[in-house]
Design a protein around this motif. Sequence first.
Motif, PDB file in Angstrom:
ATOM      1  N   VAL A   1      34.518  56.994  21.231  1.00  0.00           N
ATOM      2  CA  VAL A   1      35.452  55.971  20.754  1.00  0.00           C
ATOM      3  C   VAL A   1      34.649  54.871  20.057  1.00  0.00           C
ATOM      4  O   VAL A   1      33.734  54.297  20.643  1.00  0.00           O
ATOM      5  CB  VAL A   1      36.282  55.383  21.910  1.00  0.00           C
ATOM      6  CG1 VAL A   1      37.232  54.314  21.374  1.00  0.00           C
ATOM      7  CG2 VAL A   1      37.059  56.484  22.624  1.00  0.00           C
ATOM      8  N   GLU A   2      35.032  54.576  18.813  1.00  0.00           N
ATOM      9  CA  GLU A   2      34.338  53.561  18.027  1.00  0.00           C
ATOM     10  C   GLU A   2      35.328  52.496  17.574  1.00  0.00           C
ATOM     11  O   GLU A   2      36.409  52.822  17.092  1.00  0.00           O
ATOM     12  CB  GLU A   2      33.677  54.213  16.799  1.00  0.00           C
ATOM     13  CG  GLU A   2      32.909  53.242  15.929  1.00  0.00           C
ATOM     14  CD  GLU A   2      32.288  53.925  14.727  1.00  0.00           C
ATOM     15  OE1 GLU A   2      31.521  53.254  14.009  1.00  0.00           O
ATOM     16  OE2 GLU A   2      32.556  55.122  14.497  1.00  0.00           O
ATOM     17  N   ASP A   3      34.960  51.231  17.716  1.00  0.00           N
ATOM     18  CA  ASP A   3      35.792  50.123  17.250  1.00  0.00           C
ATOM     19  C   ASP A   3      35.558  49.943  15.750  1.00  0.00           C
ATOM     20  O   ASP A   3      34.475  49.541  15.317  1.00  0.00           O
ATOM     21  CB  ASP A   3      35.419  48.841  17.998  1.00  0.00           C
ATOM     22  CG  ASP A   3      36.384  47.689  17.702  1.00  0.00           C
ATOM     23  OD1 ASP A   3      37.027  47.706  16.643  1.00  0.00           O
ATOM     24  OD2 ASP A   3      36.491  46.770  18.534  1.00  0.00           O
ATOM     25  N   VAL A   4      36.571  50.263  14.958  1.00  0.00           N
ATOM     26  CA  VAL A   4      36.443  50.177  13.489  1.00  0.00           C
ATOM     27  C   VAL A   4      37.333  49.074  12.923  1.00  0.00           C
ATOM     28  O   VAL A   4      37.686  49.096  11.752  1.00  0.00           O
ATOM     29  CB  VAL A   4      36.779  51.532  12.833  1.00  0.00           C
ATOM     30  CG1 VAL A   4      35.762  52.592  13.221  1.00  0.00           C
ATOM     31  CG2 VAL A   4      38.191  51.995  13.184  1.00  0.00           C
TER      32      VAL A   4
ATOM     33  N   ASN B   1      28.977  56.042  29.196  1.00  0.00           N
ATOM     34  CA  ASN B   1      27.842  55.188  28.838  1.00  0.00           C
ATOM     35  C   ASN B   1      28.224  53.717  28.987  1.00  0.00           C
ATOM     36  O   ASN B   1      29.354  53.388  29.401  1.00  0.00           O
ATOM     37  CB  ASN B   1      27.327  55.504  27.426  1.00  0.00           C
ATOM     38  CG  ASN B   1      28.293  55.054  26.330  1.00  0.00           C
ATOM     39  OD1 ASN B   1      29.444  54.747  26.596  1.00  0.00           O
ATOM     40  ND2 ASN B   1      27.807  55.042  25.099  1.00  0.00           N
ATOM     41  N   ALA B   2      27.280  52.820  28.654  1.00  0.00           N
ATOM     42  CA  ALA B   2      27.507  51.388  28.866  1.00  0.00           C
ATOM     43  C   ALA B   2      28.691  50.879  28.055  1.00  0.00           C
ATOM     44  O   ALA B   2      29.496  50.073  28.540  1.00  0.00           O
ATOM     45  CB  ALA B   2      26.236  50.614  28.509  1.00  0.00           C
ATOM     46  N   ALA B   3      28.816  51.332  26.793  1.00  0.00           N
ATOM     47  CA  ALA B   3      29.933  50.877  25.955  1.00  0.00           C
ATOM     48  C   ALA B   3      31.268  51.335  26.523  1.00  0.00           C
ATOM     49  O   ALA B   3      32.266  50.609  26.480  1.00  0.00           O
ATOM     50  CB  ALA B   3      29.760  51.389  24.519  1.00  0.00           C
ATOM     51  N   ALA B   4      31.326  52.552  27.076  1.00  0.00           N
ATOM     52  CA  ALA B   4      32.558  53.055  27.682  1.00  0.00           C
ATOM     53  C   ALA B   4      32.898  52.267  28.946  1.00  0.00           C
ATOM     54  O   ALA B   4      34.073  51.994  29.227  1.00  0.00           O
ATOM     55  CB  ALA B   4      32.427  54.537  28.004  1.00  0.00           C
ATOM     56  N   SER B   5      31.889  51.887  29.708  1.00  0.00           N
ATOM     57  CA  SER B   5      32.129  51.063  30.903  1.00  0.00           C
ATOM     58  C   SER B   5      32.770  49.736  30.527  1.00  0.00           C
ATOM     59  O   SER B   5      33.698  49.264  31.203  1.00  0.00           O
ATOM     60  CB  SER B   5      30.807  50.816  31.645  1.00  0.00           C
ATOM     61  OG  SER B   5      30.305  52.010  32.191  1.00  0.00           O
TER      62      SER B   5
ATOM     63  N   PRO C   1      26.366  52.244  20.304  1.00  0.00           N
ATOM     64  CA  PRO C   1      27.443  51.251  20.223  1.00  0.00           C
ATOM     65  C   PRO C   1      28.818  51.856  20.488  1.00  0.00           C
ATOM     66  O   PRO C   1      29.747  51.146  20.864  1.00  0.00           O
ATOM     67  CB  PRO C   1      27.337  50.746  18.784  1.00  0.00           C
ATOM     68  CG  PRO C   1      26.710  51.869  18.021  1.00  0.00           C
ATOM     69  CD  PRO C   1      25.768  52.526  18.973  1.00  0.00           C
ATOM     70  N   GLN C   2      28.951  53.172  20.300  1.00  0.00           N
ATOM     71  CA  GLN C   2      30.228  53.834  20.570  1.00  0.00           C
ATOM     72  C   GLN C   2      30.379  54.110  22.067  1.00  0.00           C
ATOM     73  O   GLN C   2      29.392  54.329  22.776  1.00  0.00           O
ATOM     74  CB  GLN C   2      30.336  55.165  19.811  1.00  0.00           C
ATOM     75  CG  GLN C   2      30.250  55.049  18.308  1.00  0.00           C
ATOM     76  CD  GLN C   2      28.830  55.163  17.797  1.00  0.00           C
ATOM     77  OE1 GLN C   2      27.883  55.130  18.557  1.00  0.00           O
ATOM     78  NE2 GLN C   2      28.698  55.286  16.477  1.00  0.00           N
ATOM     79  N   ALA C   3      31.637  54.094  22.506  1.00  0.00           N
ATOM     80  CA  ALA C   3      31.925  54.467  23.893  1.00  0.00           C
ATOM     81  C   ALA C   3      31.905  55.991  23.998  1.00  0.00           C
ATOM     82  O   ALA C   3      32.550  56.685  23.207  1.00  0.00           O
ATOM     83  CB  ALA C   3      33.280  53.929  24.317  1.00  0.00           C
ATOM     84  N   VAL C   4      31.155  56.515  24.973  1.00  0.00           N
ATOM     85  CA  VAL C   4      31.024  57.963  25.155  1.00  0.00           C
ATOM     86  C   VAL C   4      31.449  58.326  26.571  1.00  0.00           C
ATOM     87  O   VAL C   4      30.983  57.719  27.545  1.00  0.00           O
ATOM     88  CB  VAL C   4      29.578  58.433  24.901  1.00  0.00           C
ATOM     89  CG1 VAL C   4      29.455  59.939  25.127  1.00  0.00           C
ATOM     90  CG2 VAL C   4      29.132  58.073  23.484  1.00  0.00           C
ATOM     91  N   LEU C   5      32.343  59.322  26.657  1.00  0.00           N
ATOM     92  CA  LEU C   5      32.820  59.810  27.955  1.00  0.00           C
ATOM     93  C   LEU C   5      32.659  61.326  27.972  1.00  0.00           C
ATOM     94  O   LEU C   5      33.149  62.013  27.059  1.00  0.00           O
ATOM     95  CB  LEU C   5      34.282  59.406  28.159  1.00  0.00           C
ATOM     96  CG  LEU C   5      34.979  59.837  29.452  1.00  0.00           C
ATOM     97  CD1 LEU C   5      35.967  58.766  29.919  1.00  0.00           C
ATOM     98  CD2 LEU C   5      35.734  61.150  29.247  1.00  0.00           C
ATOM     99  N   LEU C   6      31.962  61.844  28.980  1.00  0.00           N
ATOM    100  CA  LEU C   6      31.740  63.279  29.109  1.00  0.00           C
ATOM    101  C   LEU C   6      32.555  63.810  30.287  1.00  0.00           C
ATOM    102  O   LEU C   6      32.711  63.125  31.306  1.00  0.00           O
ATOM    103  CB  LEU C   6      30.254  63.577  29.333  1.00  0.00           C
ATOM    104  CG  LEU C   6      29.270  63.000  28.292  1.00  0.00           C
ATOM    105  CD1 LEU C   6      27.833  63.346  28.662  1.00  0.00           C
ATOM    106  CD2 LEU C   6      29.602  63.497  26.896  1.00  0.00           C
TER     107      LEU C   6
END
Length: 314
Positions: A92-95, A30-34, A15-20
């Motif tokens: 990045v997580e939406d909190v 990943n999909a959430a980051a897109s 569920p978190q956005a991941v950027l490498l």
Amino acid sequence: MAAEPVTDRWIDALPQAVLLTQGGQVTRVNAAASRLWGLSQDRAQGRPVLEVVRRHTLETLLERGGELELEVSGRTLRCQATRDGSSGALIVEDVTDHRRREAELREATAVLSHEFRTPVAALRGVLEALEYDMPRDLSQNFVRQGLQETERLARLVEDLAVGFRPTRARTLPLSEAFARAERLLSAELTARRAAVTFGQDFLVRADPDKLLQVLLNLVENALKYGPAGQPLQVLTAERGTWIEVSVLDGGPPIADTESLFGAHTRGPSATGQGSGMGLYIVRSIVHGWGGQAWAERQGSQNAFCFTLPGVGGL
């Protein structure tokens, strides 16, 4: 066609956005980051970090590593970055909802803890008075006062526990909850020269203690703000698979009923001290079992209503 690597599947499921990154350029999102940055994996790959995240703050975080929170378009984002040589990762997580619940909990706890002071002070006064010899009828009066303040403390503890107690839902007739509420309110009904009548019985599915708490809050409000000595009505009605309960009082019209359900909000006719948490707690409980809570004007009366799951007629 080659199968999708296992790593790609699990990183896209997060569920978190991941950027490498590698050497300051994006190697994977990943999909959430897109969704967050509006760029597909193909478009993001190979671009400088700043072109993808579009914030110098996040670019700097990736360079140094660490953690921070950002407010972006009304949302709160918790950002964490790690580095290993020339490689980096940003998560990045939406909190937003979590921070909102934390703020509501702090607010509710502060108000309720402040409200504890009055009954505690009253109990201290009662106990100090009982240290002295006095006529029996006078001492009994002090004992009654002490018991009333103890009941008030118990109610405050119940209010404070809303949202923490596990739900113990069961099937019960509404009449069972009505009888408990009437018994607990008997002294207050007598003192205010009021009577309460209850509507048709239905089988419902709810936590009996939380249902009782909702009824006590609403009937007590009706006693406080309705005309003295006027009978109170608790009406019931079937609404599809739900049962609607309405507590009616003959108080003056309320201009903004919705605001009454906010934390530490009191009506314009409220007098004396009070936490202003009663209706906030009512709505919190009712939302917990999937129902709705609201107030409206019905003819010459104010109606405070809520719904709860029904399980068929009696």
